[in-house]
Design an enzyme around this catalytic site. Structure first.
Site, PDB file in Angstrom:
ATOM      1  N   GLU A 144       0.831  -1.205   0.000  1.00 44.15           N
ATOM      2  CA  GLU A 144       0.000   0.000   0.000  1.00 44.15           C
ATOM      3  C   GLU A 144       0.863   1.252   0.000  1.00 44.15           C
ATOM      4  O   GLU A 144       1.776   1.399   0.808  1.00 44.15           O
ATOM      5  CB  GLU A 144      -0.923   0.022   1.224  1.00 44.15           C
ATOM      6  CG  GLU A 144      -1.787   1.277   1.240  1.00 44.15           C
ATOM      7  CD  GLU A 144      -2.935   1.224   2.236  1.00 44.15           C
ATOM      8  OE1 GLU A 144      -3.046   0.215   2.952  1.00 44.15           O
ATOM      9  OE2 GLU A 144      -3.699   2.196   2.283  1.00 44.15           O
ATOM     10  N   HIS A 146       0.558   4.546   1.034  1.00 47.80           N
ATOM     11  CA  HIS A 146      -0.273   5.354   1.922  1.00 47.80           C
ATOM     12  C   HIS A 146       0.603   6.487   2.427  1.00 47.80           C
ATOM     13  O   HIS A 146       1.821   6.336   2.517  1.00 47.80           O
ATOM     14  CB  HIS A 146      -0.730   4.458   3.087  1.00 47.80           C
ATOM     15  CG  HIS A 146      -1.731   5.076   4.004  1.00 47.80           C
ATOM     16  ND1 HIS A 146      -1.388   6.007   4.957  1.00 47.80           N
ATOM     17  CD2 HIS A 146      -3.071   4.901   4.109  1.00 47.80           C
ATOM     18  CE1 HIS A 146      -2.485   6.365   5.609  1.00 47.80           C
ATOM     19  NE2 HIS A 146      -3.513   5.715   5.116  1.00 47.80           N
ATOM     20  N   ASP A 176      -3.059   4.881  -2.400  1.00 52.23           N
ATOM     21  CA  ASP A 176      -4.128   5.401  -1.542  1.00 52.23           C
ATOM     22  C   ASP A 176      -4.115   6.925  -1.688  1.00 52.23           C
ATOM     23  O   ASP A 176      -3.053   7.544  -1.660  1.00 52.23           O
ATOM     24  CB  ASP A 176      -3.834   4.983  -0.097  1.00 52.23           C
ATOM     25  CG  ASP A 176      -4.894   5.446   0.898  1.00 52.23           C
ATOM     26  OD1 ASP A 176      -5.520   4.584   1.529  1.00 52.23           O
ATOM     27  OD2 ASP A 176      -5.089   6.659   1.062  1.00 52.23           O
ATOM     28  N   HIS A 265      -7.155   2.644  -3.257  1.00 55.54           N
ATOM     29  CA  HIS A 265      -7.959   3.091  -2.121  1.00 55.54           C
ATOM     30  C   HIS A 265      -8.423   4.520  -2.360  1.00 55.54           C
ATOM     31  O   HIS A 265      -7.608   5.439  -2.344  1.00 55.54           O
ATOM     32  CB  HIS A 265      -7.124   3.059  -0.827  1.00 55.54           C
ATOM     33  CG  HIS A 265      -7.040   1.709  -0.212  1.00 55.54           C
ATOM     34  ND1 HIS A 265      -6.143   1.393   0.772  1.00 55.54           N
ATOM     35  CD2 HIS A 265      -7.771   0.587  -0.433  1.00 55.54           C
ATOM     36  CE1 HIS A 265      -6.309   0.126   1.123  1.00 55.54           C
ATOM     37  NE2 HIS A 265      -7.279  -0.383   0.406  1.00 55.54           N
ATOM     38  N   GLU A 301     -13.109   4.561   0.522  1.00 47.40           N
ATOM     39  CA  GLU A 301     -12.516   4.259   1.825  1.00 47.40           C
ATOM     40  C   GLU A 301     -12.688   5.472   2.743  1.00 47.40           C
ATOM     41  O   GLU A 301     -11.829   6.344   2.847  1.00 47.40           O
ATOM     42  CB  GLU A 301     -11.029   3.891   1.677  1.00 47.40           C
ATOM     43  CG  GLU A 301     -10.476   3.311   2.973  1.00 47.40           C
ATOM     44  CD  GLU A 301      -8.977   3.057   2.921  1.00 47.40           C
ATOM     45  OE1 GLU A 301      -8.566   1.903   3.121  1.00 47.40           O
ATOM     46  OE2 GLU A 301      -8.212   4.009   2.688  1.00 47.40           O
TER      47      GLU A 301
END
Lengths: 330, 132
Positions: A144, A146, A176, A265, A301
């Site tokens: 991910e 993020h 994300d 995401h 999300e």
């Protein structure tokens, strides 16, 4: 072949308030996602929704597959975790991390998910070791991206080099939207204020958020500022979240990441009354996804539960879907 | 924790043969191994309870705080409460009202904030409960 665009969906993480307050069962959440048209993709955080994670039983898997089938939904991504700090005295070893993720890949396969999200910090050696396991399970494993990571972060660059070298479609990223925010959401500062952080500290934290120093230096600067303002240790977790949760990389970075994206995401904090998310440049990101021809899955999300305890996940998910449909048809 | 999300289960406070019992909720969105419990402080009517008097009840098992530190595969599921047993007969009798305070710190073992360091989050609540 006509271009179909991103496949929208929802992660059940958006309903964290409903779940924590024990207002819904897993079955109830999935049925409501279907009833409100928040699919077709369904993402699940393994450690949130399954009591037997990281090793789901055959019975759990059978029931989950039957539930999605009955609701006309498709599994998009299983979000797993690399709990490298689960021991207080030491980090997991390389072999322990690989074995821990392997259990989750097997669970993803049983549940029918095509992708397992893990934390990108596991690094290239772990990812390379996971490639043949992911291939055997028929499940892509994706780190991910993020906040506080970004495309040009050294850890991300090292992973891209690894992916290029290994050349397996079973490795990739889950970008994300927290990486590319306009600003930290106002709800974050309001919560800090309500917890007793002085206004001068909040101003300093905002300045640290906007400046260009490296991430570790930002944590140091926040700790120094908090100590100077005499803020209690119990507030440090929330103050540090200013950096862990909200990144401000340029949207243009997404283009170079998309070939590696196995799922996305669609992070957000609040779709407001005008139908927009003020903290995240959704119009720009959606235009880029369309332009680049991304046709993978993307989950709503909602992370407003970081500031709001109300069980408003479903109305926020509906607002996100309306916003994204509008932007994608623009 | 706020109005909607309580840390201390109002119905989980009870006198037991050798002391009392509480049940508390997880203040995080995902299950964590109980080894991520960095600290747990319980007090009754303002008096702190000695850590040695505390036992945790999780997934049908009973653990001391020292044992919990090594229990890396024992997960505290989001929708399950953690039982806390406190030894010390006579402190709590059924039907009595007491002020109960709980504070715990959880290490989030996948949110690194520097080399070998992880985000630690502290949750606390004080409640007046009637012992069942």
């Amino acid at each position: 072949m006509t271009h179909t665009g991103p496949v929208l969906g929802t992660t059940l993480y958006s309903f964290t308030n409903e779940w924590q307050q024990r207002l819904f069962t897993l079955e109830g959440l999935v049925e409501k996602v279907a009833a409100l048209g928040l699919g077709p993709g369904v993402e699940v955080v393994g450690f949130q929704s399954f009591r037997d994670f990281p090793d789901v039983s055959d019975e759990t898997a059978r029931a989950f597959r039957a539930l999605l089938d009955r609701c006309g939904l498709i599994p998009s991504c299983l979000s797993g975790n690399s709990d490298v700090g689960r021991r207080k005295d030491r980090l997991m070893t390389h072999d322990e991390i690989v074995a821990y993720v392997e259990r989750q890949l097997i669970s993803a396969q049983k549940l029918g998910f095509p992708v397992l999200r893990i934390q990108a910090f596991v690094g290239p050696k772990v990812m390379e070791a996971l490639a043949p396991i992911a291939e055997r399970c028929g499940v892509q494993v994706a780190g991910e991206l993020h906040s506080p990571l970004s495309a040009d972060h050294p850890e991300v660059v090292a992973l891209r080099e690894c992916y290029d070298r290994v050349g397996s479609p079973y490795l990739g990223f889950v970008p994300d939207f927290s990486c590319t925010m306009n600003t930290a959401p106002e709800g974050h500062w309001q919560t800090l204020r309500a917890d007793g952080a002085p206004e001068a500290l909040i101003d300093e934290a905002k300045a640290i958020w906007h400046d260009d120093r490296p991430i570790p230096a930002k944590f140091g600067a926040l700790a120094e500022a908090a100590a100077r303002h005499g803020v209690a240790e119990r507030l440090m977790g929330r103050i540090n979240r200013s950096i862990t949760m909200f990144g401000h990389a340029p949207v243009a970075q997404w283009a170079e990441l998309l070939p590696y994206a196995r799922h996305i995401h669609g992070k957000y904090y609040q779709v407001d009354a005008t139908g927009n998310e003020p903290a995240i440049p959704y119009a720009e990101i959606m235009a880029l996804l369309k332009r680049e021809g991304y046709s993978g899955t993307i989950s709503a999300e909602w992370e407003g539960q970081a500031f709001v305890e109300d069980a408003i996940g479903f109305e926020q998910a509906q607002a996100w879907h309306a916003m994204c449909r509008r932007l994608l048809s623009a | 924790m706020g109005a909607n999300l309580r840390l201390i289960d109002p119905d989980g406070f009870a006198a037991t043969d050798d002391g009392f019992r509480l049940s508390i909720r997880l203040n995080w969105y995902r299950s964590l191994a109980i080894s991520c419990l960095e600290t747990l402080k319980v007090s009754l009517d303002g008096q702190p309870i000695a850590p040695e008097a505390v036992r945790l009840e999780l997934n049908g098992k009973v653990l001391s705080l020292a044992e919990a530190e090594d229990a890396v595969e024992e997960y505290w599921f989001v929708q399950d409460s953690l039982g806390i047993r406190v030894a010390g007969a006579g402190q709590v009798k059924t039907g009595e009202s007491h002020e109960v305070a709980v504070e715990y710190a959880l290490r989030f073992p996948y949110i690194a904030i520097g080399s070998g360091r992880f985000l630690v989050n502290v949750s606390a609540e004080t409640a007046t409960c009637v012992a069942g």
